[in-house]
Design a protein around this motif. Structure first.
Motif, PDB file in Angstrom:
ATOM      1  N   SER A   4     -71.324 -19.246 -31.395  1.00 19.20           N
ATOM      2  CA  SER A   4     -69.983 -19.660 -30.986  1.00 19.20           C
ATOM      3  C   SER A   4     -69.277 -20.219 -32.212  1.00 19.20           C
ATOM      4  O   SER A   4     -69.824 -21.041 -32.938  1.00 19.20           O
ATOM      5  N   ASP A   6     -65.095 -20.599 -34.310  1.00 22.66           N
ATOM      6  CA  ASP A   6     -63.641 -20.441 -34.254  1.00 22.66           C
ATOM      7  C   ASP A   6     -63.278 -19.212 -35.082  1.00 22.66           C
ATOM      8  O   ASP A   6     -63.613 -19.132 -36.258  1.00 22.66           O
ATOM      9  N   GLY A   9     -58.496 -19.147 -35.078  1.00 19.28           N
ATOM     10  CA  GLY A   9     -57.853 -20.146 -34.231  1.00 19.28           C
ATOM     11  C   GLY A   9     -58.283 -20.122 -32.775  1.00 19.28           C
ATOM     12  O   GLY A   9     -57.810 -20.929 -31.978  1.00 19.28           O
ATOM     13  N   THR A  10     -59.179 -19.219 -32.414  1.00 26.45           N
ATOM     14  CA  THR A  10     -59.644 -19.139 -31.024  1.00 26.45           C
ATOM     15  C   THR A  10     -61.169 -19.233 -31.005  1.00 26.45           C
ATOM     16  O   THR A  10     -61.833 -18.611 -31.839  1.00 26.45           O
ATOM     17  N   THR A  11     -61.699 -20.002 -30.064  1.00 27.03           N
ATOM     18  CA  THR A  11     -63.157 -20.080 -29.958  1.00 27.03           C
ATOM     19  C   THR A  11     -63.695 -18.766 -29.399  1.00 27.03           C
ATOM     20  O   THR A  11     -63.236 -18.294 -28.355  1.00 27.03           O
ATOM     21  N   ARG A  12     -64.630 -18.178 -30.121  1.00 34.59           N
ATOM     22  CA  ARG A  12     -65.218 -16.903 -29.686  1.00 34.59           C
ATOM     23  C   ARG A  12     -66.734 -17.053 -29.648  1.00 34.59           C
ATOM     24  O   ARG A  12     -67.309 -17.852 -30.396  1.00 34.59           O
ATOM     25  N   ALA A  70     -65.312 -22.416 -38.749  1.00 37.24           N
ATOM     26  CA  ALA A  70     -64.047 -21.693 -38.573  1.00 37.24           C
ATOM     27  C   ALA A  70     -63.977 -20.522 -39.546  1.00 37.24           C
ATOM     28  O   ALA A  70     -64.098 -20.710 -40.760  1.00 37.24           O
TER      29      ALA A  70
END
Ligand code: FES
Ligand code: FES
Length: 166
Positions: A4, A6, A9-12, A70
């Protein structure tokens, strides 16, 4: 392995084998094909992305090393800007004709963003050193260095993008 992080800019999250390289995860599972693979042996820099803001060669990193961190790819660079706007480094590369085939360009741009984060006013030697891990087989480096200087000026606010190109 579950992962998991970032991504732009989105948690994936992703399920990866321990041997999966970050470059392959980005391209094959997330479709972020702006991260190019030119050599797979850490030489060309085409696969450069930002890891917590610092340039890394994603072909030389295991995907699991991104856990909890990130990652920014070329696709994410302008993500927080109004639609249609580009990052100043992307604008500078365009205005300074710092590319021809464009294959090296995403990596060059990401390496430049990282360089300018640490060196807002880089000398020519610092530009050379900052981009030493990125190879271009067709443009040559004069216009690339010019683009880096322009982006640095614009990002310091000392000149507007259009003026810097003149
Ligand atoms: Fe990563 Fe060439 S593909 S350095
Ligand atoms: Fe073609 Fe750099 S623009 S390799």
């Amino acid at each position: 392995m579950k992962l998991s992080f970032d991504l732009n800019g989105t948690t994936r999250s992703a399920d990866v084998e321990p041997r999966t390289l970050l470059a392959h995860l980005l391209r094959e599972q997330f479709g972020l094909t702006g991260t190019h693979i030119g050599c797979d042996t850490s030489q060309c820099g085409c696969c450069t992305v930002l890891l917590d803001g610092v340039a890394v060669k994603s072909c030389s990193l295991l995907a699991v090393q991104a856990q909890g961190r990130a990652v920014t790819t070329i696709e994410g660079l302008a993500a927080k800007l109004p639609a249609g706007e580009l990052h100043p480094v992307q604008v500078a590369f365009t205005e300074c004709h710092a590319l021809q085939c464009g294959f090296c360009t995403p990596g060059m741009v990401m390496a430049t963003v990282s360089l300018l984060r640490d060196q807002p006013q880089p000398s020519d030697a610092q530009i050379e050193q900052g981009l030493a891990g990125n190879l271009c087989r067709c443009t040559g480096y004069i216009n690339i260095a010019k683009a880096v200087r322009q982006a640095a000026q614009v990002m310091r606010g000392s000149v507007a993008a259009g003026e810097a190109a003149r």
